[in-house]
Write a protein that holds these residues in place. Sequence first.
Motif, PDB file in Angstrom:
ATOM      1  N   UNK A 177     -81.946  47.101  57.091  1.00  0.00           N
ATOM      2  CA  UNK A 177     -83.353  47.227  56.702  1.00  0.00           C
ATOM      3  C   UNK A 177     -84.054  45.871  56.759  1.00  0.00           C
ATOM      4  N   UNK A 178     -83.347  44.799  56.371  1.00  0.00           N
ATOM      5  CA  UNK A 178     -83.879  43.437  56.382  1.00  0.00           C
ATOM      6  C   UNK A 178     -83.116  42.608  57.412  1.00  0.00           C
ATOM      7  N   UNK A 179     -83.770  41.601  57.968  1.00  0.00           N
ATOM      8  CA  UNK A 179     -83.066  40.619  58.790  1.00  0.00           C
ATOM      9  C   UNK A 179     -82.154  39.803  57.881  1.00  0.00           C
ATOM     10  N   UNK A 180     -81.149  39.167  58.445  1.00  0.00           N
ATOM     11  CA  UNK A 180     -80.231  38.364  57.624  1.00  0.00           C
ATOM     12  C   UNK A 180     -80.888  37.072  57.149  1.00  0.00           C
ATOM     13  N   UNK A 181     -81.940  36.627  57.828  1.00  0.00           N
ATOM     14  CA  UNK A 181     -82.688  35.453  57.380  1.00  0.00           C
ATOM     15  C   UNK A 181     -84.021  35.396  58.091  1.00  0.00           C
ATOM     16  N   UNK A 182     -84.894  34.580  57.559  1.00  0.00           N
ATOM     17  CA  UNK A 182     -86.221  34.417  58.145  1.00  0.00           C
ATOM     18  C   UNK A 182     -87.116  33.656  57.200  1.00  0.00           C
ATOM     19  N   UNK A 183     -88.400  33.772  57.426  1.00  0.00           N
ATOM     20  CA  UNK A 183     -89.372  33.113  56.560  1.00  0.00           C
ATOM     21  C   UNK A 183     -90.203  34.171  55.844  1.00  0.00           C
ATOM     22  N   UNK A 184     -90.906  33.740  54.806  1.00  0.00           N
ATOM     23  CA  UNK A 184     -91.777  34.654  54.067  1.00  0.00           C
ATOM     24  C   UNK A 184     -93.082  33.956  53.743  1.00  0.00           C
ATOM     25  N   UNK A 185     -94.127  34.766  53.603  1.00  0.00           N
ATOM     26  CA  UNK A 185     -95.452  34.266  53.245  1.00  0.00           C
ATOM     27  C   UNK A 185     -96.089  35.242  52.271  1.00  0.00           C
ATOM     28  N   UNK A 186     -97.040  34.738  51.509  1.00  0.00           N
ATOM     29  CA  UNK A 186     -97.830  35.614  50.659  1.00  0.00           C
ATOM     30  C   UNK A 186     -98.867  36.319  51.513  1.00  0.00           C
ATOM     31  N   UNK A 187     -99.158  37.569  51.146  1.00  0.00           N
ATOM     32  CA  UNK A 187    -100.165  38.364  51.824  1.00  0.00           C
ATOM     33  C   UNK A 187    -101.335  38.556  50.867  1.00  0.00           C
ATOM     34  N   UNK A 188    -102.522  38.264  51.302  1.00  0.00           N
ATOM     35  CA  UNK A 188    -103.694  38.411  50.444  1.00  0.00           C
ATOM     36  C   UNK A 188    -103.852  37.231  49.504  1.00  0.00           C
ATOM     37  N   UNK A 189    -104.796  37.351  48.594  1.00  0.00           N
ATOM     38  CA  UNK A 189    -105.114  36.228  47.710  1.00  0.00           C
ATOM     39  C   UNK A 189    -104.625  36.408  46.277  1.00  0.00           C
ATOM     40  N   UNK A 190    -104.019  37.534  45.951  1.00  0.00           N
ATOM     41  CA  UNK A 190    -103.541  37.769  44.583  1.00  0.00           C
ATOM     42  C   UNK A 190    -102.120  37.272  44.357  1.00  0.00           C
ATOM     43  N   UNK A 191    -101.430  36.903  45.425  1.00  0.00           N
ATOM     44  CA  UNK A 191    -100.064  36.389  45.340  1.00  0.00           C
ATOM     45  C   UNK A 191     -99.115  37.373  44.657  1.00  0.00           C
ATOM     46  N   UNK A 192     -99.291  38.666  44.956  1.00  0.00           N
ATOM     47  CA  UNK A 192     -98.382  39.689  44.449  1.00  0.00           C
ATOM     48  C   UNK A 192     -97.786  40.524  45.586  1.00  0.00           C
ATOM     49  N   UNK A 193     -97.988  40.031  46.813  1.00  0.00           N
ATOM     50  CA  UNK A 193     -97.450  40.698  47.995  1.00  0.00           C
ATOM     51  C   UNK A 193     -96.931  39.623  48.948  1.00  0.00           C
ATOM     52  N   UNK A 194     -95.832  39.957  49.625  1.00  0.00           N
ATOM     53  CA  UNK A 194     -95.260  39.049  50.615  1.00  0.00           C
ATOM     54  C   UNK A 194     -95.003  39.800  51.908  1.00  0.00           C
ATOM     55  N   UNK A 195     -94.802  39.045  52.961  1.00  0.00           N
ATOM     56  CA  UNK A 195     -94.375  39.585  54.248  1.00  0.00           C
ATOM     57  C   UNK A 195     -93.203  38.748  54.720  1.00  0.00           C
ATOM     58  N   UNK A 196     -92.150  39.412  55.167  1.00  0.00           N
ATOM     59  CA  UNK A 196     -90.962  38.747  55.685  1.00  0.00           C
ATOM     60  C   UNK A 196     -91.013  38.744  57.205  1.00  0.00           C
ATOM     61  N   UNK A 197     -90.579  37.647  57.816  1.00  0.00           N
ATOM     62  CA  UNK A 197     -90.505  37.600  59.276  1.00  0.00           C
ATOM     63  C   UNK A 197     -89.250  38.341  59.734  1.00  0.00           C
ATOM     64  N   UNK A 198     -89.202  38.667  61.010  1.00  0.00           N
ATOM     65  CA  UNK A 198     -88.010  39.297  61.563  1.00  0.00           C
ATOM     66  C   UNK A 198     -88.320  40.488  62.430  1.00  0.00           C
ATOM     67  N   UNK A 199     -87.245  41.199  62.801  1.00  0.00           N
ATOM     68  CA  UNK A 199     -87.386  42.358  63.688  1.00  0.00           C
ATOM     69  C   UNK A 199     -86.905  43.657  63.044  1.00  0.00           C
ATOM     70  N   UNK A 200     -86.258  43.572  61.891  1.00  0.00           N
ATOM     71  CA  UNK A 200     -85.747  44.778  61.237  1.00  0.00           C
ATOM     72  C   UNK A 200     -86.903  45.560  60.599  1.00  0.00           C
ATOM     73  N   UNK A 201     -86.676  46.807  60.192  1.00  0.00           N
ATOM     74  CA  UNK A 201     -87.751  47.667  59.713  1.00  0.00           C
ATOM     75  C   UNK A 201     -88.575  47.123  58.537  1.00  0.00           C
ATOM     76  N   UNK A 202     -87.988  46.339  57.626  1.00  0.00           N
ATOM     77  CA  UNK A 202     -88.753  45.806  56.492  1.00  0.00           C
ATOM     78  C   UNK A 202     -89.558  44.567  56.865  1.00  0.00           C
TER      79      UNK A 202
END
Length: 159
Positions: free
Chosen positions: A91-116
Amino acid sequence: MRAIVRNYFIFIFVVFAACTDGTSGEPTKSAEETATELLAGLEGSQTWTVANGGSVSKDGSAVTNDFEGFELRFIANNTGKTYTAINSNLLFDSNGSWVFTGSNYDKITLSGIQPASNKEISFTKNQDKLRLEFVVPAPQNARVNALAGFYVFDLTLLN
């Protein structure tokens, strides 16, 4: 003489009061810094796991057994924000980077190619518990279609 002593004490009191504004001397943290600490901890690296009372559900059904031994480590330091995942059942890649999504800092997005990857993941933290919620939409390919659904990961802090 009493007036001089009294004025001296008043002066010392005023100077002392002016020097102590009630703050701890620590700089105020931004909303992003505070949110980063929720995921990566004060030291900049924290691991969250399904073990010790965590759980995973997909579309409201328990699927924790499919993620036995799952761990997600968030790292934040001067070189960036990264993550590692183990036992993620593809479901997740074994590693990658992450960033906050939006301005409330309660959501993130993970880099990669897996479904999540590249999906908006909502998170909430309560003491030593972290909840991740996200949707994997149904795409065209059959492997990912089997993983499509609404996921809730209730993770515990790995000590």
